[in-house]
Write an enzyme that holds these catalytic residues in place. Structure first.
Site, PDB file in Angstrom:
ATOM      1  N   THR A 115       0.832  -1.209   0.000  1.00 54.24           N
ATOM      2  CA  THR A 115       0.000   0.000   0.000  1.00 54.24           C
ATOM      3  C   THR A 115       0.873   1.268   0.000  1.00 54.24           C
ATOM      4  O   THR A 115       1.928   1.301   0.609  1.00 54.24           O
ATOM      5  CB  THR A 115      -0.906  -0.024   1.238  1.00 54.24           C
ATOM      6  OG1 THR A 115      -1.729  -1.172   1.171  1.00 54.24           O
ATOM      7  CG2 THR A 115      -1.779   1.217   1.315  1.00 54.24           C
ATOM      8  N   GLY A 143       2.801  -2.493   8.038  1.00 51.12           N
ATOM      9  CA  GLY A 143       3.107  -2.867   9.410  1.00 51.12           C
ATOM     10  C   GLY A 143       4.553  -3.295   9.575  1.00 51.12           C
ATOM     11  O   GLY A 143       5.133  -3.910   8.677  1.00 51.12           O
ATOM     12  N   GLU A 156      -7.811  -5.832   4.005  1.00 49.79           N
ATOM     13  CA  GLU A 156      -8.090  -7.097   3.283  1.00 49.79           C
ATOM     14  C   GLU A 156      -9.260  -6.939   2.326  1.00 49.79           C
ATOM     15  O   GLU A 156     -10.059  -7.849   2.170  1.00 49.79           O
ATOM     16  CB  GLU A 156      -8.386  -8.249   4.276  1.00 49.79           C
ATOM     17  CG  GLU A 156      -7.391  -8.444   5.383  1.00 49.79           C
ATOM     18  CD  GLU A 156      -6.133  -9.204   4.929  1.00 49.79           C
ATOM     19  OE1 GLU A 156      -6.059  -9.593   3.757  1.00 49.79           O
ATOM     20  OE2 GLU A 156      -5.220  -9.359   5.753  1.00 49.79           O
TER      21      GLU A 156
END
Lengths: 708, 708
Positions: free
Chosen positions: A150, A189, A443
């Site tokens: 992303t 993350g 997701e």
């Protein structure tokens, strides 16, 4: 000051007595039901095993979390992640054990990507040579990884990401580059402060043979070292950091990252399926990526199973506390009637009990998805039969959307039903809500992915209209349902939802068929623009997902012997939960049922009374029904939801004995800037300014151009 | 490390260009509309005046707030509260100016109770002698006060509070005492660390003349000094503190407080309306407290007006950012079509635009409530005419519930529509959500107070059935509507909601009348238990509130010349917002409209297409429609919602330059307990344990009995 609070008890009745009474008043078999719900992977045994290891260790104490600054939450999160890793070696934990520890500590920790996206990419996308090199490093935790897909400017539309990996024919390597600010990786993350390696997803840019210009072959994965292995500082050509505080996930260092002409070798491109021929610079196309769908379904089945436990947590807190909490005497009572348990009010039941039923609905559909996944996988591995992949993908997309929405909305409904204490830190709902609210977006955004489900249903309906009376049974399972609809849609029908459970399932299916047919007409026959249909398509997906939830629940409790089996009394309560879930869902969506002809308007009159009757039947079993979910107090971290019901003592302890703010005395007089009594005005001013202005002081605030 | 990020720009189009284009593409008159919406109290002028004073002061910088530990949030909050007080003196602020500062700083601060509940109680409940003594102390801020009503065990049911004030006939004073732990005051703002005085609500216990036993005369207000004026330490006999972190309101010290046989003088009982005769020890009964209803309505009108601005804030952020954000090309486009602005997707519009319309609906109803309040007050003061009090109370209860729910749910709908960045700290939605989620519970729980509205409607319907054809116009305004219903309910009807706006209003009113009649039948004729009807009663209140929202909106934009007036183009857009709000609300509640006979099932088919058409009509004006709410960037504190549209630079700045976590480098290796690179493992262990265990270390965790 004398502290006389220890002499006091809460007013009668004591919470522990109330819960004991509630538990005595029901014949639902909790142990059996817990086994029924949690047999997969021997969940209960595993939960006990891991809980025993971590619960008493200082690092894993949760009680101070809400008091901490966000940077400290990351510090603590990293310390916990490391300790878990050490414990997993010490106790020889499996990956499932590790995941259980994650569930129990209830924190998205800075190592989270290592065991999931990072190692999955290594395992699935590396060619043999790459695998030999990287896998041992990952498995030995010599490197710490993250997954960088992303970007600041692109999330859902992965094809639109801007980060580039340009092939250099002369040096036979790649240049990774971020051409714009929006090309910055974002949200990834473990990237912010922790990872030293990243899977970087970038547009693979190769020279076009005819024009000589660079042309993108779409996003591809590269493995890139991003920080120095000794200092953990970023390598030259990389700007990387943590994106700052978020709604939840305080312990996780979601990161950003920019590249400036950063060179990586040819071997950085993960090349199991596709690649670049290092001699010719030509693109090597992937052959078949169908199995990707499969693992996505698996991930989504896990999301549904997780949703069930998340919602069960909120329901556990709500049911236990609201059994204990009393407020107001019955309006029709006279004299000194006692106050009523809040859970006895229908206006509270209507918020909690349908959600309690939903936890069970989610369970049976999670089970069905797992089964579908394993069946499909077996069929593929046996004879290459991929016929159910599309169905599986459609179902998992719609269900991801519907189930995370049910859980996310449900948590907040429970929180509000708790009244004032639901807003307090003793509720245990704050971190639950804060973290879970990411799920409707990650997701696959909940509104976006439903298009995939609708698209599948339109395709199946199109097939069915072409051949409504096929000679032999053919096509996918939904085709039978659609053909039945096409054959009968003009005849009269009546689904007896109040006394025939099979009719409930049929009503849900009829609604799906009707909406699918409408969508087919609009898109295929009338060729209406896709975008203009999006709202209807979303609703279609929702209807389909609800029909799956209802059908799977029905199958599990009416059509087959529950596995593992259930006592009659427990089984009967499951049936009532089915009815409640189904009727409540019909009520929410009743106009769609009317419009589609699955229900007659006059049938609506009975809905609320029938729902209320089901809730009365479930009421005596409510505490046992949440007990069955076996959520440990350590996970609940809730004064309101504790198993022993000692609500008010626990709230008092949290406030009176565990609140660091109570260690300080303050100066309330506005005439001085002194804040902590005795620190003096000047000290206070300097300290407070620093708190307010943060790391870069005053000059840059609200001026993003200041950096230019 | 070289930081090359300053060289980069976001990908085209730039957000500022997009918003400029959006603004150029609409002829809605923003200045005029802003005046129309915000003329009351000269809001815009006042906003500018106060903003100029506070915006650049270091204490009021908001950018670091999300990084702070909760205790530090209180420190900062107290510092800000003091500074606001100093500024208000320096600039000679009115109370309204002060409230504006509260709105702009957007923080429930530790002085918040001083200017509201504490001083209101002093002003309204003191007798003349008490007033003379206390009012100057409050107005000069010699004492800092709070309001102690809610307890650990009782919130909604004020009559059930346990704290006692016993009359001592010999010493002619009161003993304030907490007989149980649940009698502890709880939630009371400013009590935790700040206030030195409190209004304490306690059961007034007087000896019964016949039995000699103490008997409660219900909850009464006492003014009590609770802390030493020099040291700010609690007085002997009082245990008081802060209840700890909550969902929101981090800067506020909501408190708890127990009394052990704490003596206060006779004069502590606030005795304007009732009291205790100090000679006889007899209770002096209150005469008329009717005006209390009136000020409650005023508070609730403010809640509605506040809801409009809160929701407008979420909508402002959503509309601006989603105009800028692009994701995916149109599915029906070919080749290299550009990505579509997310706001152009109907699935995004259906979430945002009805909420945008709701901000306007809330506005007109807030205005109507203010007018009702002032009219009623004037009627009472003129000739003691209290005939509209009941209506006013019923409307304000239902509307408090409906409007805070619309706003609270709406914020989260906007947040999710923002996608990933909605979960980030740059959204500006996090503190908004965290704080506002208290509103569905405070000032009357949203599910509880609707009973009051339903009760009123049942009473009016009962009156109307007794005399459905009164000779002259009589009764309250709702009676006319009910009588019309009673006269016509058996004849056929058709409300043309798609082309006749007056019919929309009538359809909403018909639904209310039908549900009121149902409730009347169940309760008055069939004498069903009140509790069993609660769900229907809640729905009735909701229906009534929605009909008020629709009717007030209709009156303001169709029946009268808007005040202040609006250009035709702007006025036309208001009409479309009305239609969207009304049709969207019908869609949400369509089965109730069907059931009540206000709509025919076949009318439902047109709902979604009509809503979609309205959204298309509103789309070009969306940015201007949020601009009109004039919410300063300082209030938005949102990278996504900034007026200038420079979204991505602002997100980058926040992450890269303002995040304290990025100043530290960490050791990611699990083999060491070291966390910050170079601190060493032992130091780290000690530090992390302290973070995890908090003020009282390990021994007491999860054992509330430890205190005993």
């Amino acid at each position: 000051m004398s502290d006389f609070s220890a002499e006091l008890k809460p007013a009668e009745p004591q919470g522990s007595d109330v819960l004991a009474q509630e538990r005595a008043g029901s014949n639902v078999n909790v142990d059996q039901l817990a086994q029924h719900l949690l047999h997969r992977g021997d969940f209960l045994k595993q939960q006990k095993k891991i809980l025993d290891v971590i619960e008493k260790r200082p690092y894993f104490c949760k009680k101070n979390q809400l008091n901490l600054a966000r940077p400290d939450r990351y510090h603590l999160g990293l310390a916990r992640a490391k300790e878990l890793r050490r414990l997993s070696l010490e106790h020889d934990w499996s990956l499932d054990d590790y995941k259980m520890a994650d569930y129990l500590t209830d924190e998205m920790a800075p190592y989270a990507l290592q065991t999931v996206m990072f190692s999955t990419s290594i395992r699935e996308q590396c060619n043999e040579e790459q695998l030999k090199y990287w896998l041992p490093k990952v498995e030995n935790w010599e490197i710490i990884g993250c997954y960088g897909q992303t970007e600041l400017g692109h999330g859902s539309n992965v094809k639109g990401i801007e980060c580039e990996a340009r092939w250099n024919p002369d040096t036979k390597d790649f240049t990774i580059h971020s051409p714009t600010l929006t090309a910055s990786k974002w949200w990834n993350g473990s990237l912010g402060r922790t990872a030293n390696h990243a899977i970087v997803v970038a547009q693979l840019m190769l020279p076009d043979k005819s024009t000589g210009k660079l042309k993108s072959h779409g996003p591809h994965q590269f493995i890139v070292q991003i920080r120095d292995m000794k200092t953990n500082k970023p390598l030259e050509g990389i700007v990387v950091g943590d994106i700052g505080p978020k709604y939840g996930y305080a312990a996780m260092d979601n990161g950003y990252m920019l590249f400036k002409n950063f060179r990586v070798p040819h071997s950085a491109l993960l090349s199991r399926y596709s690649g670049v021929d290092s001699e010719s610079g030509m693109y090597i196309k992937p052959k078949n990526q169908a199995l990707v769908y499969g693992s996505l379904t698996y991930v989504r089945a896990q999301i549904v199973m997780h949703a069930r436990l998340v919602l069960a947590r909120a329901c556990t807190i709500a049911v236990r506390y609201l059994s204990i909490r009393r407020q107001f005497a019955d309006r029709d009572s006279s004299g000194n009637a006692p106050e009523v348990a809040v859970l006895n009010y229908p206006t509270v039941q209507i918020r909690i009990f349908p959600l309690l039923a939903t936890t069970y609905a989610l369970h049976y559909t999670g089970e069905a998805m797992y089964n579908l996944y394993w069946d499909t996988r077996a069929a593929i591995e046996k004879g290459g039969d991929t016929s159910r992949l599309a169905e599986m993908h459609a179902a998992s997309s719609g269900l991801k959307s519907a189930c995370t929405m049910l859980a996310a909305d449900g948590i907040e409904v429970c929180r509000r039903a708790l009244g004032g204490h639901g807003f307090g830190g003793g509720s245990g709902i704050i971190p639950l809500n804060n973290d879970y609210l990411s799920k409707p977006t990650v997701e696959g955004d909940n509104w976006m992915i439903t298009q995939q489900t609708a698209s599948y249903l339109i395709k199946r309906m199109t097939e069915s209209t072409k051949d409504p009376y096929p000679s032999a049974k053919s096509g996918e399972p939904i085709d039978g349902q659609f053909r039945l609809f096409l054959q009968n849609r003009k005849s009269s029908r009546f689904f007896d939802i109040y006394s025939n459970e099979e009719d409930i399932v049929k009503a849900f299916q009829y609604r799906v068929s009707f909406l699918s047919y409408q969508a087919y007409e609009a898109r295929i026959e009338q060729k209406q623009p896709w975008t203009s249909l999006m709202i209807s398509l979303h609703r279609l997906s929702r209807a389909f997902s609800e029909s799956l939830l209802v059908a799977n629940f029905y199958k599990a409790v009416f059509e087959s012997t529950p596995n593992p089996p259930l006592d009659d009394a427990t089984h009967a309560t499951m049936k009532n939960l089915f009815r409640l879930f189904a009727l409540f869902t019909i009520d929410l969506q009743s106009s769609e049922f009317i419009l589609s002809g699955a229900l007659q308007p006059q049938q609506l009159h009975n809905l609320t009374p029938s729902i209320q009757k089901m809730m009365e039947a479930i009421r005596p079993h409510a505490v046992r029904l949440v007990d069955a979910w076996s959520i440990p107090d350590y996970v609940l971290e809730s004064a309101l939801g504790r198993y022993d019901g000692d609500v008010y003592n626990a709230l008092w302890q949290k406030a009176h004995l565990e609140n660091p703010l109570n260690l300080q005395t303050f100066n309330p007089d506005f005439r001085t800037e002194e804040i902590v009594m005795g620190e003096g005005a000047d000290n206070a001013r300097r300290r407070i300014e620093k708190l307010a202005l943060g790391v870069h002081g005053h000059e840059q605030r609200s001026d993003p151009k200041a950096k230019l």
